[in-house]
Design a protein around this motif. Structure first.
Motif, PDB file in Angstrom:
ATOM      1  N   GLY A 130       0.831  -1.193   0.000  1.00  0.00           N
ATOM      2  CA  GLY A 130       0.000   0.000   0.000  1.00  0.00           C
ATOM      3  C   GLY A 130       0.860   1.235   0.000  1.00  0.00           C
ATOM      4  N   VAL A 131       0.256   2.370  -0.337  1.00  0.00           N
ATOM      5  CA  VAL A 131       0.965   3.647  -0.320  1.00  0.00           C
ATOM      6  C   VAL A 131      -0.036   4.758  -0.020  1.00  0.00           C
ATOM      7  N   GLN A 132       0.411   5.718   0.773  1.00  0.00           N
ATOM      8  CA  GLN A 132      -0.360   6.928   1.045  1.00  0.00           C
ATOM      9  C   GLN A 132       0.550   8.117   0.784  1.00  0.00           C
ATOM     10  N   LEU A 133      -0.022   9.189   0.224  1.00  0.00           N
ATOM     11  CA  LEU A 133       0.786  10.318  -0.227  1.00  0.00           C
ATOM     12  C   LEU A 133       0.222  11.644   0.254  1.00  0.00           C
ATOM     13  N   SER A 134       1.124  12.539   0.616  1.00  0.00           N
ATOM     14  CA  SER A 134       0.779  13.941   0.840  1.00  0.00           C
ATOM     15  C   SER A 134       1.939  14.766   0.323  1.00  0.00           C
ATOM     16  N   LYS A 135       1.816  16.078   0.376  1.00  0.00           N
ATOM     17  CA  LYS A 135       2.891  16.940  -0.109  1.00  0.00           C
ATOM     18  C   LYS A 135       4.116  16.866   0.794  1.00  0.00           C
ATOM     19  N   GLU A 136       3.945  16.365   2.012  1.00  0.00           N
ATOM     20  CA  GLU A 136       5.058  16.269   2.950  1.00  0.00           C
ATOM     21  C   GLU A 136       5.571  14.850   3.138  1.00  0.00           C
ATOM     22  N   ARG A 137       4.701  13.846   2.967  1.00  0.00           N
ATOM     23  CA  ARG A 137       5.074  12.493   3.360  1.00  0.00           C
ATOM     24  C   ARG A 137       4.716  11.451   2.305  1.00  0.00           C
ATOM     25  N   VAL A 154       5.217  -0.326   8.299  1.00  0.00           N
ATOM     26  CA  VAL A 154       4.889   0.916   7.586  1.00  0.00           C
ATOM     27  C   VAL A 154       6.095   1.838   7.701  1.00  0.00           C
ATOM     28  N   ARG A 155       6.567   2.340   6.568  1.00  0.00           N
ATOM     29  CA  ARG A 155       7.731   3.214   6.528  1.00  0.00           C
ATOM     30  C   ARG A 155       7.287   4.598   6.069  1.00  0.00           C
ATOM     31  N   VAL A 156       7.683   5.616   6.840  1.00  0.00           N
ATOM     32  CA  VAL A 156       7.290   6.995   6.565  1.00  0.00           C
ATOM     33  C   VAL A 156       8.495   7.768   6.057  1.00  0.00           C
ATOM     34  N   TYR A 157       8.355   8.362   4.876  1.00  0.00           N
ATOM     35  CA  TYR A 157       9.431   9.119   4.254  1.00  0.00           C
ATOM     36  C   TYR A 157       9.043  10.580   4.109  1.00  0.00           C
ATOM     37  N   LYS A 158      10.032  11.441   4.163  1.00  0.00           N
ATOM     38  CA  LYS A 158       9.831  12.832   3.807  1.00  0.00           C
ATOM     39  C   LYS A 158       9.803  12.936   2.294  1.00  0.00           C
ATOM     40  N   PHE A 159       8.825  13.677   1.768  1.00  0.00           N
ATOM     41  CA  PHE A 159       8.720  13.837   0.324  1.00  0.00           C
ATOM     42  C   PHE A 159       9.809  14.815  -0.114  1.00  0.00           C
ATOM     43  N   LEU A 195      13.967   8.715   5.004  1.00  0.00           N
ATOM     44  CA  LEU A 195      13.203   7.879   5.929  1.00  0.00           C
ATOM     45  C   LEU A 195      13.082   8.592   7.274  1.00  0.00           C
ATOM     46  N   LEU A 196      11.850   8.862   7.695  1.00  0.00           N
ATOM     47  CA  LEU A 196      11.602   9.544   8.965  1.00  0.00           C
ATOM     48  C   LEU A 196      11.357   8.557  10.102  1.00  0.00           C
ATOM     49  N   LEU A 250      -2.066   4.659  16.054  1.00  0.00           N
ATOM     50  CA  LEU A 250      -2.441   6.008  15.652  1.00  0.00           C
ATOM     51  C   LEU A 250      -1.260   6.925  15.938  1.00  0.00           C
ATOM     52  N   VAL A 251      -0.693   7.537  14.908  1.00  0.00           N
ATOM     53  CA  VAL A 251       0.510   8.352  15.034  1.00  0.00           C
ATOM     54  C   VAL A 251       0.181   9.817  14.789  1.00  0.00           C
ATOM     55  N   GLU A 252       0.584  10.674  15.724  1.00  0.00           N
ATOM     56  CA  GLU A 252       0.464  12.122  15.540  1.00  0.00           C
ATOM     57  C   GLU A 252       1.651  12.574  14.688  1.00  0.00           C
ATOM     58  N   THR A 253       1.388  13.094  13.500  1.00  0.00           N
ATOM     59  CA  THR A 253       2.490  13.420  12.596  1.00  0.00           C
ATOM     60  C   THR A 253       3.363  14.563  13.107  1.00  0.00           C
ATOM     61  N   ALA A 254       2.794  15.475  13.869  1.00  0.00           N
ATOM     62  CA  ALA A 254       3.572  16.627  14.354  1.00  0.00           C
ATOM     63  C   ALA A 254       4.563  16.222  15.430  1.00  0.00           C
ATOM     64  N   THR A 255       4.172  15.308  16.307  1.00  0.00           N
ATOM     65  CA  THR A 255       5.009  14.941  17.456  1.00  0.00           C
ATOM     66  C   THR A 255       5.615  13.549  17.348  1.00  0.00           C
ATOM     67  N   GLY A 256       5.021  12.690  16.532  1.00  0.00           N
ATOM     68  CA  GLY A 256       5.472  11.306  16.466  1.00  0.00           C
ATOM     69  C   GLY A 256       4.912  10.430  17.567  1.00  0.00           C
ATOM     70  N   ASN A 257       4.063  11.003  18.441  1.00  0.00           N
ATOM     71  CA  ASN A 257       3.464  10.207  19.511  1.00  0.00           C
ATOM     72  C   ASN A 257       2.582   9.108  18.940  1.00  0.00           C
ATOM     73  N   VAL A 258       2.662   7.915  19.536  1.00  0.00           N
ATOM     74  CA  VAL A 258       1.911   6.757  19.055  1.00  0.00           C
ATOM     75  C   VAL A 258       0.917   6.309  20.126  1.00  0.00           C
ATOM     76  N   SER A 259      -0.335   6.135  19.728  1.00  0.00           N
ATOM     77  CA  SER A 259      -1.364   5.568  20.599  1.00  0.00           C
ATOM     78  C   SER A 259      -1.778   4.219  20.036  1.00  0.00           C
ATOM     79  N   ILE A 260      -2.064   3.281  20.927  1.00  0.00           N
ATOM     80  CA  ILE A 260      -2.498   1.951  20.521  1.00  0.00           C
ATOM     81  C   ILE A 260      -3.971   1.789  20.895  1.00  0.00           C
ATOM     82  N   ILE A 261      -4.796   1.462  19.914  1.00  0.00           N
ATOM     83  CA  ILE A 261      -6.225   1.264  20.139  1.00  0.00           C
ATOM     84  C   ILE A 261      -6.549  -0.219  19.974  1.00  0.00           C
ATOM     85  N   PRO A 262      -6.973  -0.890  21.043  1.00  0.00           N
ATOM     86  CA  PRO A 262      -7.391  -2.301  20.920  1.00  0.00           C
ATOM     87  C   PRO A 262      -8.791  -2.363  20.318  1.00  0.00           C
ATOM     88  N   ALA A 263      -8.877  -2.257  19.007  1.00  0.00           N
ATOM     89  CA  ALA A 263     -10.161  -2.066  18.333  1.00  0.00           C
ATOM     90  C   ALA A 263     -10.993  -3.340  18.251  1.00  0.00           C
TER      91      ALA A 263
END
Length: 383
Positions: free
Chosen positions: A118-125, A134-139, A145-146, A178-191
């Motif tokens: 899979g791939v997800q795209l934005s102007k920044e990532r 899942v690997r997050v890169y700076k565009f 690799l961030l 769930l990752v906050e892109t500004a801070t990198g904080n990660v939350s885990i949701i037992p869905a």
């Protein structure tokens, strides 16, 4: 004797993958011969590129001219071990290409040790989704690799990206990271207690919807504090969820499954009033000791959609299930949902008989909202 035809026949184009852009104004499809982009509202062709080889995954970057491509099908365009976003020649062996359609070239190149799912795209990532990470890169050129995150087995490449948050399966089955892109904080949701089959963020990133492979319940969480807001019941019998999609306001959620039914639910939004509880079974939910099924929130409207399973076109009979499965060589996606306005939504299907269907929400004489199919079209070139 196996009398089934291969997914990609010489008789014409076959749709292998489907994706809307972020506001659903366009949708892109990967073909056994290249890719096409359509205007959602009218299903009119915007762009077509013929590579004479397969694209098993396609993803648009908003309204920009970049399109992420992953080779697939029986004759994939790109090799299985790289991902690309590139302006060099398309002959480069790579798995994922962010194609610059303005220049008819590729623009950057990313290597991966395992096939891209899979791939997800934005102007920044750039988010590259692999079978177990899942690997997050700076565009940027070259991409930087961030961060990288381990996940449970994720053959469907599940991942969502909003302006503030990223959501994808956790390391434990049924969990969501769930990752906050500004801070990198990660939350885990037992869905869920079983494997995640579908996830979706609302456009503002404030809501997260999840469904498991059981397919009977959809859970909606507030991303600000990971609290569960509501539990939606699609049905009682198990089903394979095809797609989840929030309306532009985030106050409704659409769902499709292999039951060939489009369901629409009201959902409570943390920043808006109204919409909560409209789908409940009224007084039944207040009767003590009633089974839980009577207290769940049900859809306020539903409608059948075209979900022909292309049985004659199947090769593997299911979506990719292992790292060795090539994208686009198993069951073509069906029931991909996109909202073009607060009252209009589309359902797109792949395969040989690829269809675009338009549904509208209308108030009936009974005062209730109904989902009505307004039109449909076979959208493949030449059909």
């Amino acid at each position: 004797m196996n009398t089934r035809s291969p997914l990609e026949s010489p008789l014409g184009a076959v749709v292998l993958s489907i994706a809307f852009n972020d506001d659903c104004s366009c949708f892109a499809v990967g073909l056994n011969t290249g890719f096409c982009i359509f205007h959602s509202e009218t299903c009119s062709l915007r762009t077509t590129r013929d590579f004479n080889a397969g694209v098993g995954l396609v993803q648009m970057m908003g309204k920009a001219n970049y399109v992420g491509l992953v080779g697939g099908g029986r004759q994939p365009k790109f090799a299985a071990n790289k991902a690309c976003l590139s302006t060099s020649a398309l002959n480069n062996a790579c798995d994922l290409i962010l194609w610059d359609d303005l220049k008819s070239k590729a623009a950057l190149e990313i290597s991966a040790l395992t096939p891209v799912r899979g791939v997800q795209l934005s102007k920044e990532r750039i988010l590259v989704v692999l079978q177990n990470s899942v690997r997050v890169y700076k565009f940027a050129k070259p991409p930087q690799l961030l961060s990288a995150y381990e996940t449970a087995n994720n053959p469907w490449g599940l991942c969502c990206l909003s302006a503030k948050r990223i959501a994808f399966p956790g390391r434990s089955v049924g969990h969501v990271q769930l990752v906050e892109t500004a801070t990198g904080n990660v939350s885990i949701i037992p869905a869920h207690s079983s494997a995640i089959k579908a996830i979706q963020l609302s456009r503002d990133g404030e809501l997260l919807a999840t469904a498991s492979e059981t397919g009977t319940l959809i859970r909606v969480f507030a991303t600000s504090n990971c609290a569960r807001l509501v539990e939606l019941r699609r049905g009682i019998d198990p089903a394979t969820i095809f797609s989840l999609a929030f309306s532009p306001s985030g106050t409704m959620l659409a769902c499709t499954s292999d039951k060939s039914t489009l369901h629409i639910f009201d959902v409570p939004h943390p920043n808006r009033r109204g919409g909560e509880g409209k789908g409940k079974w009224g007084f039944l939910s207040k009767i003590p000791m009633m089974p839980r099924v009577f207290s769940d929130v049900y859809s306020f409207a539903s409608a059948p959609f075209e979900a022909d399973d292309d049985e004659a076109a199947l090769v593997g009979g299911a979506l990719p299930v292992s790292e060795s499965t090539t994208l686009g060589t198993s069951r073509p996606p069906k029931g991909v949902v996109g909202w073009v306005s607060e009252s209009t939504l589309l359902v797109i299907g792949a395969g040989r008989d690829a269809r675009w269907e338009r549904f509208v929400l209308q108030e009936g004489l009974d005062g209730r909202r109904h989902c009505v199919r307004e039109g449909w079209k076979r959208y493949l070139p030449g059909h």
